[in-house]
Design an enzyme around this catalytic site. Structure first.
Site, PDB file in Angstrom:
ATOM      1  N   CYS A 116      30.201  76.141  92.974  1.00 20.79           N
ATOM      2  CA  CYS A 116      31.310  75.482  93.670  1.00 20.79           C
ATOM      3  C   CYS A 116      31.555  76.067  95.063  1.00 20.79           C
ATOM      4  O   CYS A 116      32.248  75.452  95.869  1.00 20.79           O
ATOM      5  CB  CYS A 116      32.575  75.562  92.830  1.00 20.79           C
ATOM      6  SG  CYS A 116      32.356  74.711  91.266  1.00 20.79           S
ATOM      7  N   HIS A 256      38.452  73.925  97.144  1.00 24.98           N
ATOM      8  CA  HIS A 256      37.555  73.397  96.117  1.00 24.98           C
ATOM      9  C   HIS A 256      38.417  72.763  95.025  1.00 24.98           C
ATOM     10  O   HIS A 256      39.473  73.297  94.661  1.00 24.98           O
ATOM     11  CB  HIS A 256      36.698  74.522  95.538  1.00 24.98           C
ATOM     12  CG  HIS A 256      35.935  74.095  94.339  1.00 24.98           C
ATOM     13  ND1 HIS A 256      35.086  73.007  94.362  1.00 24.98           N
ATOM     14  CD2 HIS A 256      35.911  74.566  93.057  1.00 24.98           C
ATOM     15  CE1 HIS A 256      34.578  72.842  93.159  1.00 24.98           C
ATOM     16  NE2 HIS A 256      35.062  73.766  92.352  1.00 24.98           N
ATOM     17  N   ASN A 286      35.807  67.459  89.581  1.00 23.91           N
ATOM     18  CA  ASN A 286      35.105  68.556  90.242  1.00 23.91           C
ATOM     19  C   ASN A 286      33.658  68.138  90.498  1.00 23.91           C
ATOM     20  O   ASN A 286      32.860  68.055  89.565  1.00 23.91           O
ATOM     21  CB  ASN A 286      35.170  69.794  89.337  1.00 23.91           C
ATOM     22  CG  ASN A 286      34.490  71.006  89.949  1.00 23.91           C
ATOM     23  OD1 ASN A 286      33.829  70.905  90.986  1.00 23.91           O
ATOM     24  ND2 ASN A 286      34.644  72.146  89.318  1.00 23.91           N
TER      25      ASN A 286
HETATM   26  N1  ACO Z   1      41.742  67.732  75.485  1.00 24.74           N
HETATM   27  C1  ACO Z   1      42.633  68.232  74.598  1.00 24.74           C
HETATM   28  N2  ACO Z   1      42.687  69.539  74.272  1.00 24.74           N
HETATM   29  C2  ACO Z   1      41.794  70.353  74.880  1.00 24.74           C
HETATM   30  C3  ACO Z   1      40.846  69.889  75.793  1.00 24.74           C
HETATM   31  C4  ACO Z   1      40.833  68.502  76.092  1.00 24.74           C
HETATM   32  N3  ACO Z   1      39.989  67.950  76.978  1.00 24.74           N
HETATM   33  N4  ACO Z   1      40.107  70.927  76.238  1.00 24.74           N
HETATM   34  C5  ACO Z   1      40.571  72.022  75.595  1.00 24.74           C
HETATM   35  N5  ACO Z   1      41.579  71.679  74.775  1.00 24.74           N
HETATM   36  C6  ACO Z   1      42.376  72.516  73.888  1.00 24.74           C
HETATM   37  C7  ACO Z   1      41.652  73.792  73.511  1.00 24.74           C
HETATM   38  O1  ACO Z   1      40.777  73.573  72.420  1.00 24.74           O
HETATM   39  C8  ACO Z   1      42.811  74.684  73.155  1.00 24.74           C
HETATM   40  O2  ACO Z   1      43.231  74.388  71.854  1.00 24.74           O
HETATM   41  P1  ACO Z   1      43.640  75.563  70.840  1.00 24.74           P
HETATM   42  O3  ACO Z   1      44.825  76.232  71.497  1.00 24.74           O
HETATM   43  O4  ACO Z   1      43.975  74.837  69.572  1.00 24.74           O
HETATM   44  O5  ACO Z   1      42.443  76.450  70.760  1.00 24.74           O
HETATM   45  C9  ACO Z   1      43.899  74.253  74.113  1.00 24.74           C
HETATM   46  O6  ACO Z   1      43.518  72.952  74.587  1.00 24.74           O
HETATM   47  C10 ACO Z   1      44.065  75.168  75.299  1.00 24.74           C
HETATM   48  O7  ACO Z   1      42.772  75.471  75.815  1.00 24.74           O
HETATM   49  P2  ACO Z   1      42.591  76.340  77.090  1.00 24.74           P
HETATM   50  O8  ACO Z   1      41.136  76.535  77.368  1.00 24.74           O
HETATM   51  O9  ACO Z   1      43.477  77.527  76.997  1.00 24.74           O
HETATM   52  O10 ACO Z   1      43.184  75.335  78.162  1.00 24.74           O
HETATM   53  P3  ACO Z   1      43.503  75.638  79.650  1.00 24.74           P
HETATM   54  O11 ACO Z   1      44.907  75.344  79.907  1.00 24.74           O
HETATM   55  O12 ACO Z   1      42.943  76.963  80.100  1.00 24.74           O
HETATM   56  O13 ACO Z   1      42.656  74.522  80.397  1.00 24.74           O
HETATM   57  C11 ACO Z   1      40.587  74.254  81.590  1.00 24.74           C
HETATM   58  C12 ACO Z   1      41.242  74.458  80.234  1.00 24.74           C
HETATM   59  C13 ACO Z   1      41.108  72.975  82.189  1.00 24.74           C
HETATM   60  C14 ACO Z   1      39.086  74.195  81.404  1.00 24.74           C
HETATM   61  C15 ACO Z   1      40.965  75.446  82.493  1.00 24.74           C
HETATM   62  O14 ACO Z   1      40.755  76.641  81.817  1.00 24.74           O
HETATM   63  C16 ACO Z   1      40.196  75.492  83.800  1.00 24.74           C
HETATM   64  O15 ACO Z   1      40.410  74.681  84.676  1.00 24.74           O
HETATM   65  N6  ACO Z   1      39.313  76.507  83.998  1.00 24.74           N
HETATM   66  C17 ACO Z   1      38.662  76.763  85.279  1.00 24.74           C
HETATM   67  C18 ACO Z   1      37.574  75.789  85.617  1.00 24.74           C
HETATM   68  C19 ACO Z   1      36.927  76.217  86.925  1.00 24.74           C
HETATM   69  O16 ACO Z   1      37.598  76.561  87.870  1.00 24.74           O
HETATM   70  N7  ACO Z   1      35.601  76.275  86.973  1.00 24.74           N
HETATM   71  C20 ACO Z   1      34.946  76.858  88.132  1.00 24.74           C
HETATM   72  C21 ACO Z   1      34.213  75.892  88.878  1.00 24.74           C
HETATM   73  S1  ACO Z   1      32.936  75.108  87.981  1.00 24.74           S
HETATM   74  C22 ACO Z   1      31.425  75.579  88.668  1.00 24.74           C
HETATM   75  O17 ACO Z   1      31.313  76.479  89.439  1.00 24.74           O
HETATM   76  C23 ACO Z   1      30.193  74.801  88.232  1.00 24.74           C
END
Ligand code: ACO
Length: 343
Positions: A116, A256, A286
């Site tokens: 990214c 980003h 993204n």
């Molecule tokens: N729909 C419904 N529930 C979901 C989903 C979904 N799509 N995805 C995850 N959940 C659930 C999980 O299973 C979890 O359930 P549990 O509590 O029963 O285990 C709950 O939601 C919370 O999960 P978290 O992972 O804690 O959710 P979070 O609020 O952290 O959001 C996300 C997840 C959106 C992926 C976030 O962590 C994020 O944005 N991370 C960073 C991504 C990023 O910046 N990537 C870098 C760039 S990518 C690259 O370089 C290629």
């Protein structure tokens, strides 16, 4: 000797036609429009579905549009860099293929893989060619076909990503606009939280790797989120501080687009109101290396000569970066609103 600055003198994007919205994702995985929107800020993303087309095709469409719009002949381009983690093939470089598809010949062209942060790494690299006097017209493309490495059964990851490409034209000038300062950072210790397990030299493709879905993005979202919030905000604050800028001096944050909550935290840290933050995550998700040039393209008509922009990123590697630049031109409304290439 007079300092040579790198000016961005044109920007163009390309997005595939197919819209993958949250409602469609609700049919594919156990998720909801409400969860995706509230946790990420994403409503829809574009997907390149046509068989046989890859990252180079989206990049080439953006480059062709850029050449046309800036009235530049392919023979005038003397450097082309593509930032991508979804190259058409392991080799040759996607940049070589983009040159071939756009009539650009016999120049240095290569890829940069910094996930990214790829566009900022590539922009910084190209600026050194311009500032040294080696190149007069360089193109930097950020392009990714994230759908090609996405597991559409992994709800935590597949809702985040889309496909797209953006390209900028760079030219030298002694006028003190353009790129002013750059910070690039990386930490390979972050790899365990965000990577593609197979397909590289450590684990070559096999039936087993395919069966175990090891050619898709593996992401531990929570860990990545924690590092992203801290590092993207830190690197943005650092570049402002060392250039004596306050929130009032900055007209635009170009972040980003990984998660709206990461963007908000960065803007907060910089002391910027929401109106100064470029956003397209709701429409395109993204697009990895594509997000920042696609933002510049969408907001081009609102940018004024001399505006202070902070470009900031965080992604796989981990890599993170910021660039401080002064916008160098006023867009011609008729040329920048070419909607035909946007879909
Ligand atoms: N729909 C419904 N529930 C979901 C989903 C979904 N799509 N995805 C995850 N959940 C659930 C999980 O299973 C979890 O359930 P549990 O509590 O029963 O285990 C709950 O939601 C919370 O999960 P978290 O992972 O804690 O959710 P979070 O609020 O952290 O959001 C996300 C997840 C959106 C992926 C976030 O962590 C994020 O944005 N991370 C960073 C991504 C990023 O910046 N990537 C870098 C760039 S990518 C690259 O370089 C290629």
């Amino acid at each position: 000797m007079e300092r040579i600055y790198t000016h961005i003198t044109g920007v163009q994007g390309y997005l595939p036609e197919f819209v993958l919205n949250n409602k469609i994702l609700e049919q594919l995985v156990d998720t909801s429009d409400e969860w995706i929107l509230s946790r990420t800020g994403i409503s829809e993303r574009r997907i390149l579905r046509t068989k046989g087309l890859g990252t180079s095709d989206m990049a080439a469409a953006a480059v062709k549009g850029l050449l046309k719009k800036t009235d530049t002949d392919p023979s005038q381009i003397d450097l082309l860099i593509v930032a991508t983690v979804t190259p058409d093939m392991v080799f040759p470089a996607t940049a070589n293929l983009v040159c071939h598809k756009t009539g650009i010949k016999d120049i240095p062209s290569f890829d940069i893989a910094a996930a990214c942060s790829g566009f900022l790494y590539a922009l910084s690299t190209a600026s050194k060619f311009i500032e040294s006097g080696q190149c007069k017209k360089a193109i930097v493309v950020g392009a990714d076909k994230m759908s090609s490495i996405m597991d559409y059964e992994d709800r935590a990851t597949c809702v985040l990503f889309g496909d797209g490409a953006g390209a900028v034209l760079l030219e030298p000038s002694t006028e003190p606009l353009g790129i002013q300062d750059v910070i690039l950072r990386s930490d390979g210790a972050g790899a365990k939280h965000l990577h593609q397990k197979a397909g590289g030299s450590i684990k070559t493709p096999s039936r087993r790797t395919v069966a175990h879905k090891e050619h898709f993005v593996y992401q531990e979202g929570k860990h990545v989120f924690k590092h992203a919030v801290k590092n993207m905000a830190d690197v943005s604050a650092e570049i402002m501080e060392r250039n004596g800028l306050t929130g009032e001096d900055v007209q635009w944050l170009v972040p980003h687009q990984a998660n709206k909550r990461i963007i908000d935290a960065t803007a907060n840290r910089m002391g910027l109101e929401e109106e100064k933050v470029m956003l397209n995550i709701h429409k395109f998700g993204n697009t990895t290396a594509g997000t920042i040039p696609l933002c510049l393209w969408e907001y081009e008509e609102r940018l004024k000569r001399g505006d202070n922009l902070i470009l900031a990123s965080f992604g796989g590697g981990f890599t993170w970066a910021s660039i401080y630049l002064k916008w160098a031109y006023q867009a011609n409304p008729s040329s920048s609103s070419d909607l035909s290439l946007r879909a």
